[in-house]
Design a protein around this motif. Structure first.
Motif, short mmCIF file in Angstrom:
data_model
loop_
_atom_site.label_atom_id
_atom_site.label_comp_id
_atom_site.label_asym_id
_atom_site.label_seq_id
_atom_site.Cartn_x
_atom_site.Cartn_y
_atom_site.Cartn_z
N GLY A 1 -8.38 -40.53 36.40
CA GLY A 1 -7.46 -41.65 36.60
C GLY A 1 -6.38 -41.77 35.54
N ILE A 2 -6.38 -40.87 34.55
CA ILE A 2 -5.40 -40.99 33.47
C ILE A 2 -3.97 -40.79 33.98
N LEU A 3 -3.79 -39.90 34.95
CA LEU A 3 -2.44 -39.65 35.45
C LEU A 3 -1.89 -40.87 36.17
N ARG A 4 -2.78 -41.62 36.83
CA ARG A 4 -2.34 -42.85 37.50
C ARG A 4 -2.01 -43.93 36.48
N GLU A 5 -2.82 -44.05 35.44
CA GLU A 5 -2.60 -45.08 34.43
C GLU A 5 -1.41 -44.74 33.53
N GLN A 6 -1.23 -43.46 33.23
CA GLN A 6 -0.14 -43.05 32.34
C GLN A 6 0.93 -42.30 33.14
N TRP A 7 1.31 -42.89 34.25
CA TRP A 7 2.26 -42.24 35.15
C TRP A 7 3.62 -42.02 34.50
N LEU A 8 4.01 -42.93 33.59
CA LEU A 8 5.31 -42.77 32.94
C LEU A 8 5.32 -41.52 32.05
N ARG A 9 4.25 -41.31 31.30
CA ARG A 9 4.17 -40.13 30.45
C ARG A 9 4.15 -38.86 31.31
N ALA B 1 3.38 -34.86 24.58
CA ALA B 1 2.84 -35.65 25.69
C ALA B 1 1.79 -34.85 26.45
N ILE B 2 2.04 -33.55 26.67
CA ILE B 2 1.06 -32.70 27.34
C ILE B 2 -0.23 -32.63 26.53
N ALA B 3 -0.09 -32.43 25.23
CA ALA B 3 -1.27 -32.33 24.36
C ALA B 3 -2.08 -33.63 24.38
N LEU B 4 -1.39 -34.76 24.34
CA LEU B 4 -2.10 -36.05 24.34
C LEU B 4 -2.80 -36.30 25.67
N LEU B 5 -2.16 -35.91 26.78
CA LEU B 5 -2.81 -36.04 28.08
C LEU B 5 -4.04 -35.14 28.17
N TYR B 6 -3.92 -33.92 27.64
CA TYR B 6 -5.02 -32.97 27.73
C TYR B 6 -6.20 -33.40 26.87
N THR B 7 -5.92 -33.77 25.61
CA THR B 7 -7.02 -34.11 24.70
C THR B 7 -7.68 -35.44 25.06
N GLY B 8 -6.94 -36.33 25.73
CA GLY B 8 -7.51 -37.63 26.09
C GLY B 8 -7.79 -37.76 27.57
N TYR B 9 -7.95 -36.62 28.25
CA TYR B 9 -8.05 -36.66 29.71
C TYR B 9 -9.33 -37.36 30.18
#
Length: 287
Positions: A112-120, A101-109
C-alpha cells in the motif's frame, strides 16, 4: 531571507559549470577535477588548524563511502558538462532527488505504500519520462547519448552521496569536515586522473584563471548552499536550488549559442518539476 543564499549558490554553481566547459577546451578532466578541490582544502584545513579542530573524526568509513560516491558523481557530472549543453547536463545532474525517492520507497516498502505515497511515486515516473524525452531514443539528436547516460549515472551516484551526507550529519560530523575530507578525495582523484591523462601543454594565464574559477566558484557555491540549508527554510532552499538549471541554460545560450530541441527542453522541464516534487515531499515528511 536566509534561504536566498541558495540563489547565490545556484549562480556560482552555474559559473563553475561555465568554467568547466571553458577549461575543457585546453585541459583534461583530471586537471579540472584537481583544481576543483584545491581551494576548499586550503580554506577548510586552514580554518580547522586555526581553530584547533581535529582534521579527522571517528566516522572515516562513512566518509569513505560518501567520498567514493561523491567523487564518482563529480567525474560523471563534469564529463557530461564537457560534452552536452550546459543546461541539459545540469538537469541530468539534478536527477539525484529522483534516485533518492526510489531508494526511500525501496527501503521502506510495505503493501500500500505506492497508494499512500502517490506523490513521490508520481514524481519518479514523471522525472524519468523527462529523462526519456531528453535522450529522445527514437529520434535524431545533436548530442551524445553516451554523455547523457554518464550524466544520468552521475545523478544516481550523487543521490548515494547525499544520503551518506545525511548519515554523517546524524552521527554528529561537522559540515566543514565533511566538505574538507571530500575535497581531499577530489584532489587525490584528480592526481590519479592527471597521472593517467597527463598535463596539458596549453597552460596560459587565461587557462589558469579558468581552472581556478572551477575551484573558487565551486567553493563559494558550497558555502552559500550550506548557509541556506543551515539557517534558511529547507523547502524554499531546496526549491531555489533548481534555479541552477535556469542560470546554466542562459549561460549556454549566451556563450556557446547552445540549442536544445523541443523534446530535450520538455524533458528538462519535467525533470525539474519531478525533482522539486520529490524534494519537497521528502522535506515535509522528514525523510
Amino acid at each position: 531571507m536566509q534561504s536566498l543564499w541558495m540563489l547565490g549558490a545556484s549562480f556560482f554553481f552555474s559559473l563553475m559549470g561555465v568554467c568547466i566547459k571553458l577549461a575543457s577546451e585546453h585541459h583534461n578532466l583530471g586537471e579540472i577535477i584537481l583544481f576543483r578541490g584545491v581551494p576548499s582544502v586550503l580554506l577548510l584545513a586552514g580554518f580547522a588548524v586555526y581553530k584547533g579542530y581535529p582534521l579527522f573524526g571517528q566516522n572515516l568509513r562513512t566518509h569513505a563511502i560518501r567520498n567514493a560516491s561523491g567523487v564518482t558523481s563529480m567525474w560523471m557530472g563534469f564529463y557530461g558538462m564537457t560534452h552536452l549543453p550546459l543546461g541539459m547536463s545540469t538537469t541530468l545532474n539534478y536527477t539525484s532527488p529522483l534516485f533518492i525517492a526510489i531508494a526511500l520507497l525501496y527501503t521502506g516498502y510495505y503493501a500500500g505504500i505506492l497508494r499512500e505515497q502517490w506523490l513521490r511515486f508520481g514524481a519518479i515516473v514523471l522525472g524519468f519520462i523527462g529523462v526519456l524525452l531528453i535522450f529522445n531514443p527514437f529520434g535524431e539528436t545533436d548530442w551524445s547519448r553516451f554523455a547523457m547516460l554518464v550524466g544520468l549515472c552521475g545523478g544516481a551516484f550523487g543521490a548515494m552521496a547525499y544520503m551518506t551526507v545525511r548519515n554523517l550529519g546524524q552521527l554528529g560530523e561537522p559540515e566543514w569536515r565533511t566538505v574538507m575530507l571530500f575535497s581531499v578525495s577530489v584532489i587525490l582523484s584528480g592526481v590519479v586522473g592527471v597521472a593517467v591523462l597527463g598535463f596539458s601543454p596549453h597552460y596560459s594565464l587565461y587557462s589558469i584563471l579558468v581552472l581556478a574559477g572551477v575551484g573558487i566558484f565551486g567553493m563559494i557555491a558550497q558555502l552559500c548552499m550550506t548557509r541556506a540549508f543551515g539557517h534558511g527554510h529547507a523547502t524554499l532552499s531546496a526549491t531555489l536550488q533548481y534555479t541552477t538549471i535556469i542560470f546554466a541554460t542562459i549561460w549556454g545560450e549566451v556563450i556557446w549559442r547552445e540549442r536544445i530541441d523541443l523534446m530535450g527542453f520538455l524533458g528538462m522541464v519535467l525533470v525539474i518539476v519531478a525533482g522539486l516534487s520529490a524534494t519537497v515531499y521528502s522535506l515535509k515528511h522528514k525523510q
